[in-house]
Design a protein around this motif. Sequence first.
Motif, PDB file in Angstrom:
ATOM      1  N   GLN A 135     -91.047 -63.662 -66.456  1.00  0.00           N
ATOM      2  CA  GLN A 135     -90.195 -64.686 -66.956  1.00  0.00           C
ATOM      3  C   GLN A 135     -89.652 -65.627 -65.636  1.00  0.00           C
ATOM      4  N   SER A 136     -89.840 -64.313 -65.221  1.00  0.00           N
ATOM      5  CA  SER A 136     -89.538 -65.533 -63.597  1.00  0.00           C
ATOM      6  C   SER A 136     -90.832 -67.039 -63.158  1.00  0.00           C
ATOM      7  N   SER A 137     -91.764 -66.326 -63.349  1.00  0.00           N
ATOM      8  CA  SER A 137     -93.608 -66.736 -63.291  1.00  0.00           C
ATOM      9  C   SER A 137     -93.241 -68.478 -63.852  1.00  0.00           C
ATOM     10  N   ALA A 138     -93.184 -68.077 -65.378  1.00  0.00           N
ATOM     11  CA  ALA A 138     -92.832 -68.838 -66.176  1.00  0.00           C
ATOM     12  C   ALA A 138     -91.632 -69.797 -65.738  1.00  0.00           C
ATOM     13  N   SER A 150     -81.796 -65.294 -69.432  1.00  0.00           N
ATOM     14  CA  SER A 150     -82.721 -63.170 -69.434  1.00  0.00           C
ATOM     15  C   SER A 150     -83.230 -62.704 -68.214  1.00  0.00           C
ATOM     16  N   MET A 151     -83.665 -63.074 -67.044  1.00  0.00           N
ATOM     17  CA  MET A 151     -83.844 -62.343 -66.657  1.00  0.00           C
ATOM     18  C   MET A 151     -82.470 -61.681 -65.327  1.00  0.00           C
ATOM     19  N   ILE A 152     -81.839 -62.794 -65.203  1.00  0.00           N
ATOM     20  CA  ILE A 152     -80.101 -62.128 -64.927  1.00  0.00           C
ATOM     21  C   ILE A 152     -79.335 -60.919 -66.039  1.00  0.00           C
ATOM     22  N   ALA A 153     -79.897 -60.724 -67.234  1.00  0.00           N
ATOM     23  CA  ALA A 153     -79.910 -59.463 -68.070  1.00  0.00           C
ATOM     24  C   ALA A 153     -80.098 -58.547 -68.278  1.00  0.00           C
ATOM     25  N   MET A 161     -78.073 -55.516 -73.668  1.00  0.00           N
ATOM     26  CA  MET A 161     -78.936 -56.471 -72.665  1.00  0.00           C
ATOM     27  C   MET A 161     -80.516 -56.900 -73.378  1.00  0.00           C
ATOM     28  N   LEU A 162     -80.662 -56.554 -74.029  1.00  0.00           N
ATOM     29  CA  LEU A 162     -81.820 -57.168 -74.462  1.00  0.00           C
ATOM     30  C   LEU A 162     -81.547 -58.671 -75.440  1.00  0.00           C
ATOM     31  N   THR A 163     -80.639 -57.980 -76.626  1.00  0.00           N
ATOM     32  CA  THR A 163     -80.420 -58.897 -76.990  1.00  0.00           C
ATOM     33  C   THR A 163     -79.987 -60.302 -76.397  1.00  0.00           C
ATOM     34  N   LEU A 164     -78.724 -60.111 -75.070  1.00  0.00           N
ATOM     35  CA  LEU A 164     -78.508 -60.922 -74.704  1.00  0.00           C
ATOM     36  C   LEU A 164     -79.319 -62.264 -73.694  1.00  0.00           C
ATOM     37  N   ALA A 165     -80.892 -61.028 -72.847  1.00  0.00           N
ATOM     38  CA  ALA A 165     -81.705 -61.785 -72.681  1.00  0.00           C
ATOM     39  C   ALA A 165     -82.952 -62.550 -73.687  1.00  0.00           C
ATOM     40  N   GLN A 185     -92.081 -51.603 -69.629  1.00  0.00           N
ATOM     41  CA  GLN A 185     -92.656 -53.202 -70.294  1.00  0.00           C
ATOM     42  C   GLN A 185     -91.538 -54.231 -68.858  1.00  0.00           C
ATOM     43  N   LYS A 186     -90.009 -53.198 -68.938  1.00  0.00           N
ATOM     44  CA  LYS A 186     -89.158 -53.816 -68.725  1.00  0.00           C
ATOM     45  C   LYS A 186     -89.512 -55.165 -67.569  1.00  0.00           C
ATOM     46  N   ARG A 187     -90.151 -54.757 -66.364  1.00  0.00           N
ATOM     47  CA  ARG A 187     -90.663 -55.174 -65.262  1.00  0.00           C
ATOM     48  C   ARG A 187     -91.280 -56.093 -65.771  1.00  0.00           C
ATOM     49  N   THR A 188     -92.539 -55.656 -66.418  1.00  0.00           N
ATOM     50  CA  THR A 188     -93.479 -56.857 -66.731  1.00  0.00           C
ATOM     51  C   THR A 188     -92.575 -58.271 -67.042  1.00  0.00           C
ATOM     52  N   TYR A 189     -91.948 -58.228 -67.875  1.00  0.00           N
ATOM     53  CA  TYR A 189     -90.949 -59.031 -68.702  1.00  0.00           C
ATOM     54  C   TYR A 189     -90.124 -59.553 -67.817  1.00  0.00           C
TER      55      TYR A 189
END
Length: 506
Positions: A322-325, A458-461, A252-256, A314-318
């Motif tokens: 991304q959603s803010s951007a 990435s948000m979906i992943a 999932m991290l590589t996909l995101a 780190q997951k929630r912050t990431y």
Amino acid sequence: MERNKKETKPSQYRTAKFYEIILFSTNNTATNFYNFMMGFVTYYAVGVAGLAVFLISTLLTAMRIFDGVVDPFIGYVIDKTDGKFGKFRPYIWIGNLTMIGTIVLLFQTTHLVPENFRLYYFLAVYAVYILGYSLQTTVTKAGQNVITNDPKQRPLFSMFDGIFTTLFYSTAGIYVSNYLSSKYNGEFGLDFFTEFSTTFMVGSLILTVLATIGIWKKDRTEFFGLGAENQTDNIKFKDYAKIVKENRALQMLTLAASTDKLGSKIKSNSISGVLFFGIIIGDYGLMGALSAISILPGIFFNVFGSMIARKLGQKRTYVLAQSSAFLVNGLMMLVVLMGDPTKISLSNPNLMTVLFVGLFILATVQNTGDAMQISMISDVTDYETARSGAYVPGLIGTIFSFVDNFFSSFSNSIVGFVIAMVGYTNTLPEVGDASTPLLILLGIGLYLGGPMLGWLCSMIAMRFYPLDGKKMEEVQAIILERKEKGLITEDIHEVTDEFAVIKAEI
């Protein structure tokens, strides 16, 4: 039994000196010097070496795929290395020195080669460059794991990496668009590339020295996974497939990250910048000026994001970054489409200027997510050590790079195909070209739309990525349990059951 906070052993966390985190985080910036420089290689290949636009764009895509293919082999070699000079330091220097040699050959000799052999020469040198680049970038992804496993410290790597990355790309944009472009009258000629490459090679070399100092004390066996000399002896290259298959976090991290990277590479392509600022807005120098203005906000978002990650994980912050951007870029797109982008001017500010500049500054929140990806790789590495007992940071980092490169390799072809479709077959868009409705749509689509599509994927992943803050506490407890019991993998095909037993015990 279940551990409560009082029962958690302090020794399960390995802390680092502040300077170690700061200095090693410069290794990523050291390779970013080359990454940024090679974003202009199409201009050299076409304008100086005389190669065709679409041909070179397609071949550069193929070379990016080649980069991804060799990455797992590099990771395997690093995982098997544990010598007098450590696991990571030798490859930092082999990589950097290889890049220096190939960049000199690429930009100083390609145009001198007979025309019939020029393309083959260019590709051969570029292939060796990729090997050097892969070596040093793999160390960034894999080596940070030994610095610290403390959940309060790991986000600091993201913070400093983000700060240095923001400073670098902002100043690099100013250097090219305001200094070099002005000095060489907007022409990407041989003199331009000579000064460009020399400056960047020296900068990268200095940061490589600093990164080596940062990892020096931790580049020892006792800091590798379970701290045992034989922990990767029984791991064969063929076993990597099983690790990838069973490590959902890695998948999932590589996909995101790869979809993020594809969008960002489309945006950072020099052609996208020329289209958006040099043609649509009509002021290419504005890109450098805005990069300067956004330095401090970018640093603020990195520091703020790191502080949030220390509390929320780190997951929630990431995902938040991304959603803010995504939201900010969408608003910027509406401003440009509904208004007159040629009115955006720092010397004559108006409503369009205020709206666009404000959103451009807010869009630097994306740097927080970009930086977070690298430190999240360390979490995935630890997850694999807890799951199987195998310490394979090279594998984790290079599988990440492989998928990342595979996706992002299409950025040059996408941009090249798009501009070829509108008539740029033997030349490239230049600053001052006439703006047309079609070019406006293409420029906005490449510069703003590309990253948005990447963030959405990435948000979906991330919805399927298992390593939140709570899970990482459990992972570190399992690693500690493995160390105490001496549970080192002898058969990679039995690790899942063993992982379940240890997890149940703690």
